[in-house]
Design a protein around this motif. Sequence first.
Motif, PDB file in Angstrom:
ATOM      1  N   ASN A 120       0.905  -1.394   0.498  1.00 14.13           N
ATOM      2  CA  ASN A 120       0.114   0.258  -0.341  1.00 14.13           C
ATOM      3  C   ASN A 120       0.748   1.346   0.024  1.00 14.13           C
ATOM      4  O   ASN A 120       0.575   2.062  -0.094  1.00 14.13           O
ATOM      5  N   ALA A 121       1.858   1.410   0.208  1.00  8.88           N
ATOM      6  CA  ALA A 121       2.499   2.218   0.109  1.00  8.88           C
ATOM      7  C   ALA A 121       2.723   3.040  -1.228  1.00  8.88           C
ATOM      8  O   ALA A 121       3.513   2.175  -2.457  1.00  8.88           O
ATOM      9  N   PRO A 122       2.745   4.500  -1.557  1.00 10.40           N
ATOM     10  CA  PRO A 122       2.404   4.919  -2.484  1.00 10.40           C
ATOM     11  C   PRO A 122       3.667   5.001  -3.280  1.00 10.40           C
ATOM     12  O   PRO A 122       5.040   5.194  -2.491  1.00 10.40           O
ATOM     13  N   GLY A 123       3.837   4.501  -4.349  1.00 10.18           N
ATOM     14  CA  GLY A 123       5.380   4.065  -5.537  1.00 10.18           C
ATOM     15  C   GLY A 123       6.176   3.746  -5.252  1.00 10.18           C
ATOM     16  O   GLY A 123       7.049   3.769  -5.740  1.00 10.18           O
ATOM     17  N   ARG A 124       6.029   2.421  -4.175  1.00  9.53           N
ATOM     18  CA  ARG A 124       6.975   1.592  -3.572  1.00  9.53           C
ATOM     19  C   ARG A 124       5.866   0.590  -3.505  1.00  9.53           C
ATOM     20  O   ARG A 124       6.102  -0.303  -2.236  1.00  9.53           O
ATOM     21  N   PRO A 125       5.125  -0.555  -3.772  1.00 10.13           N
ATOM     22  CA  PRO A 125       4.646  -1.556  -4.063  1.00 10.13           C
ATOM     23  C   PRO A 125       5.315  -2.699  -4.275  1.00 10.13           C
ATOM     24  O   PRO A 125       5.556  -3.823  -3.527  1.00 10.13           O
ATOM     25  N   LYS A 126       6.874  -2.854  -4.389  1.00 17.49           N
ATOM     26  CA  LYS A 126       7.753  -3.675  -3.926  1.00 17.49           C
ATOM     27  C   LYS A 126       8.350  -3.242  -2.799  1.00 17.49           C
ATOM     28  O   LYS A 126       9.397  -3.077  -3.902  1.00 17.49           O
ATOM     29  N   THR A 127       8.450  -3.753  -2.052  1.00 17.36           N
ATOM     30  CA  THR A 127      10.026  -2.996  -1.117  1.00 17.36           C
ATOM     31  C   THR A 127      10.377  -4.991  -0.238  1.00 17.36           C
ATOM     32  O   THR A 127      11.776  -4.294  -0.128  1.00 17.36           O
ATOM     33  N   ALA A 128       9.414  -6.091  -0.545  1.00 14.36           N
ATOM     34  CA  ALA A 128      10.595  -7.001   0.176  1.00 14.36           C
ATOM     35  C   ALA A 128      10.828  -8.099  -1.496  1.00 14.36           C
ATOM     36  O   ALA A 128      10.280  -8.516  -1.965  1.00 14.36           O
ATOM     37  N   TYR A 129      12.318  -9.059  -1.012  1.00 11.81           N
ATOM     38  CA  TYR A 129      12.414  -9.565  -2.276  1.00 11.81           C
ATOM     39  C   TYR A 129      13.361 -10.430  -1.722  1.00 11.81           C
ATOM     40  O   TYR A 129      13.719 -10.594  -0.322  1.00 11.81           O
ATOM     41  N   VAL A 130      13.627 -11.467  -2.552  1.00 11.49           N
ATOM     42  CA  VAL A 130      14.997 -12.800  -2.359  1.00 11.49           C
ATOM     43  C   VAL A 130      15.788 -12.370  -3.148  1.00 11.49           C
ATOM     44  O   VAL A 130      15.617 -12.791  -4.474  1.00 11.49           O
ATOM     45  N   ALA A 131      17.047 -12.648  -3.073  1.00  6.33           N
ATOM     46  CA  ALA A 131      18.024 -13.275  -3.745  1.00  6.33           C
ATOM     47  C   ALA A 131      18.564 -13.940  -3.659  1.00  6.33           C
ATOM     48  O   ALA A 131      18.473 -14.864  -2.356  1.00  6.33           O
ATOM     49  N   PHE A 132      17.944 -14.988  -4.576  1.00  8.79           N
ATOM     50  CA  PHE A 132      18.661 -16.322  -4.666  1.00  8.79           C
ATOM     51  C   PHE A 132      20.540 -16.100  -5.435  1.00  8.79           C
ATOM     52  O   PHE A 132      20.407 -15.894  -6.675  1.00  8.79           O
ATOM     53  N   LEU A 133      20.602 -17.151  -4.464  1.00  2.00           N
ATOM     54  CA  LEU A 133      22.725 -17.270  -4.399  1.00  2.00           C
ATOM     55  C   LEU A 133      22.385 -18.746  -5.372  1.00  2.00           C
ATOM     56  O   LEU A 133      21.551 -20.106  -4.626  1.00  2.00           O
ATOM     57  N   PRO A 134      23.866 -19.230  -5.882  1.00  2.00           N
ATOM     58  CA  PRO A 134      23.473 -20.408  -6.311  1.00  2.00           C
ATOM     59  C   PRO A 134      24.274 -21.396  -4.881  1.00  2.00           C
ATOM     60  O   PRO A 134      24.439 -22.515  -4.676  1.00  2.00           O
ATOM     61  N   CYS A 135      25.532 -21.047  -4.014  1.00  2.00           N
ATOM     62  CA  CYS A 135      25.798 -20.992  -2.446  1.00  2.00           C
ATOM     63  C   CYS A 135      25.599 -20.615  -1.764  1.00  2.00           C
ATOM     64  O   CYS A 135      25.375 -19.027  -2.245  1.00  2.00           O
ATOM     65  N   ALA A 136      25.229 -20.330  -0.684  1.00  2.00           N
ATOM     66  CA  ALA A 136      25.345 -19.845   1.152  1.00  2.00           C
ATOM     67  C   ALA A 136      26.248 -17.755   0.777  1.00  2.00           C
ATOM     68  O   ALA A 136      27.629 -19.207   0.658  1.00  2.00           O
ATOM     69  N   PRO A 137      26.100 -17.517   0.884  1.00  2.00           N
ATOM     70  CA  PRO A 137      27.593 -16.425   0.680  1.00  2.00           C
ATOM     71  C   PRO A 137      28.427 -16.721   2.571  1.00  2.00           C
ATOM     72  O   PRO A 137      28.236 -16.975   3.355  1.00  2.00           O
ATOM     73  N   THR A 138      29.449 -16.128   1.950  1.00  2.00           N
ATOM     74  CA  THR A 138      30.296 -16.309   3.250  1.00  2.00           C
ATOM     75  C   THR A 138      30.551 -15.409   4.252  1.00  2.00           C
ATOM     76  O   THR A 138      29.896 -14.222   3.866  1.00  2.00           O
ATOM     77  N   PRO A 139      30.850 -15.187   4.863  1.00  2.00           N
ATOM     78  CA  PRO A 139      30.748 -14.376   6.272  1.00  2.00           C
ATOM     79  C   PRO A 139      31.506 -13.019   5.810  1.00  2.00           C
ATOM     80  O   PRO A 139      31.070 -12.398   6.173  1.00  2.00           O
ATOM     81  N   GLN A 140      33.172 -13.263   4.490  1.00  2.00           N
ATOM     82  CA  GLN A 140      33.327 -12.236   4.764  1.00  2.00           C
ATOM     83  C   GLN A 140      32.720 -11.176   3.632  1.00  2.00           C
ATOM     84  O   GLN A 140      32.910  -9.958   3.462  1.00  2.00           O
ATOM     85  N   ALA A 141      31.990 -11.974   1.923  1.00  2.00           N
ATOM     86  CA  ALA A 141      30.582 -11.893   1.319  1.00  2.00           C
ATOM     87  C   ALA A 141      30.198 -10.654   1.988  1.00  2.00           C
ATOM     88  O   ALA A 141      29.665  -9.665   1.771  1.00  2.00           O
ATOM     89  N   LEU A 142      29.698 -11.476   3.856  1.00  2.00           N
ATOM     90  CA  LEU A 142      28.215 -10.326   3.796  1.00  2.00           C
ATOM     91  C   LEU A 142      28.889  -9.300   4.468  1.00  2.00           C
ATOM     92  O   LEU A 142      28.063  -8.132   5.203  1.00  2.00           O
ATOM     93  N   ALA A 143      29.819 -10.190   5.399  1.00  2.00           N
ATOM     94  CA  ALA A 143      30.514  -8.324   6.292  1.00  2.00           C
ATOM     95  C   ALA A 143      30.541  -7.045   5.198  1.00  2.00           C
ATOM     96  O   ALA A 143      30.049  -6.435   5.301  1.00  2.00           O
ATOM     97  N   ARG A 144      31.252  -7.580   3.964  1.00  2.00           N
ATOM     98  CA  ARG A 144      31.626  -6.049   2.908  1.00  2.00           C
ATOM     99  C   ARG A 144      30.012  -5.460   2.246  1.00  2.00           C
ATOM    100  O   ARG A 144      29.898  -4.562   2.365  1.00  2.00           O
ATOM    101  N   PHE A 145      29.347  -6.557   2.214  1.00  2.00           N
ATOM    102  CA  PHE A 145      27.637  -6.240   1.465  1.00  2.00           C
ATOM    103  C   PHE A 145      27.075  -5.546   2.681  1.00  2.00           C
ATOM    104  O   PHE A 145      26.924  -5.070   2.828  1.00  2.00           O
ATOM    105  N   ASP A 146      27.467  -6.399   3.964  1.00  2.00           N
ATOM    106  CA  ASP A 146      26.519  -5.220   5.364  1.00  2.00           C
ATOM    107  C   ASP A 146      26.973  -3.333   5.122  1.00  2.00           C
ATOM    108  O   ASP A 146      25.545  -3.162   5.714  1.00  2.00           O
ATOM    109  N   THR A 147      28.338  -3.292   5.231  1.00  2.00           N
ATOM    110  CA  THR A 147      28.728  -2.044   4.784  1.00  2.00           C
ATOM    111  C   THR A 147      27.555  -0.912   3.964  1.00  2.00           C
ATOM    112  O   THR A 147      28.139   0.160   3.954  1.00  2.00           O
ATOM    113  N   PHE A 148      26.916  -1.279   3.305  1.00  2.00           N
ATOM    114  CA  PHE A 148      26.454  -0.383   2.279  1.00  2.00           C
ATOM    115  C   PHE A 148      24.926  -0.346   2.883  1.00  2.00           C
ATOM    116  O   PHE A 148      23.990   0.263   1.792  1.00  2.00           O
ATOM    117  N   LYS A 149      24.043  -0.709   4.142  1.00  2.00           N
ATOM    118  CA  LYS A 149      23.406  -1.344   4.367  1.00  2.00           C
ATOM    119  C   LYS A 149      22.787   0.019   5.394  1.00  2.00           C
ATOM    120  O   LYS A 149      23.730   0.564   6.117  1.00  2.00           O
TER     121      LYS A 149
END
Length: 188
Positions: A96-125
């Motif tokens: 129901n958010a105006p202009g933002r109907p899609k806010t929840a997503y899933v990223a399908f990955l071929p394998c689980a992300p590594t702790p190191q990749a998650l740490a780098r990714f988290d810096t952009f949150k």
Amino acid sequence: MPVYAALIKGINVGGRHLVKMEDLRRLFEALGFPGAKTYLQSGNVVFYANEAPPALRERIQKEFADIYGFPAPLVLRDAKDLSGALSAFPYAADENAPGRPKTAYVAFLPCAPTPQALARFDTFKKESEAYTVHKNDVFLYFPEGMRNSKLAANLHLLSGEATLRNQKTLAAVTKLALQMKKEYHEKP
């Protein structure tokens, strides 16, 4: 026989790598997967297969690249995996958010992300954003949309082959996969 969803990355996005879903469905049938079904224009194919997922994924990717002339990474999930991801989805889409109907997503990955990749990714949150790792999937919440999200722009840090679907698409592909699985088991 197992039912899989091939979640193909990067086709029919921004007017590039155009692939008609009917042609994609026919490709899967030519590969020996009769009854393959597509959902939307974003590369979701549900089909029956009796092959091990790694070999199956490799075979589909190779044939796709040979026919279309460009690589299209894909992630395979069986009906059980899709159902589990849908059940585990931790964020509600703000439909129901105006202009933002899609806010929840899933990223399908071929394998689980590594702790190191998650740490780098988290810096952009941003503080308002959230993500949750579930097996080989990462659930994402972008309350301000993903267009200007640095977190969304850096999904490649988790895997260059990650492919994103919104919650509504996940629900529809899961429903289709479960329906096909049920139909297979009900055949005389």
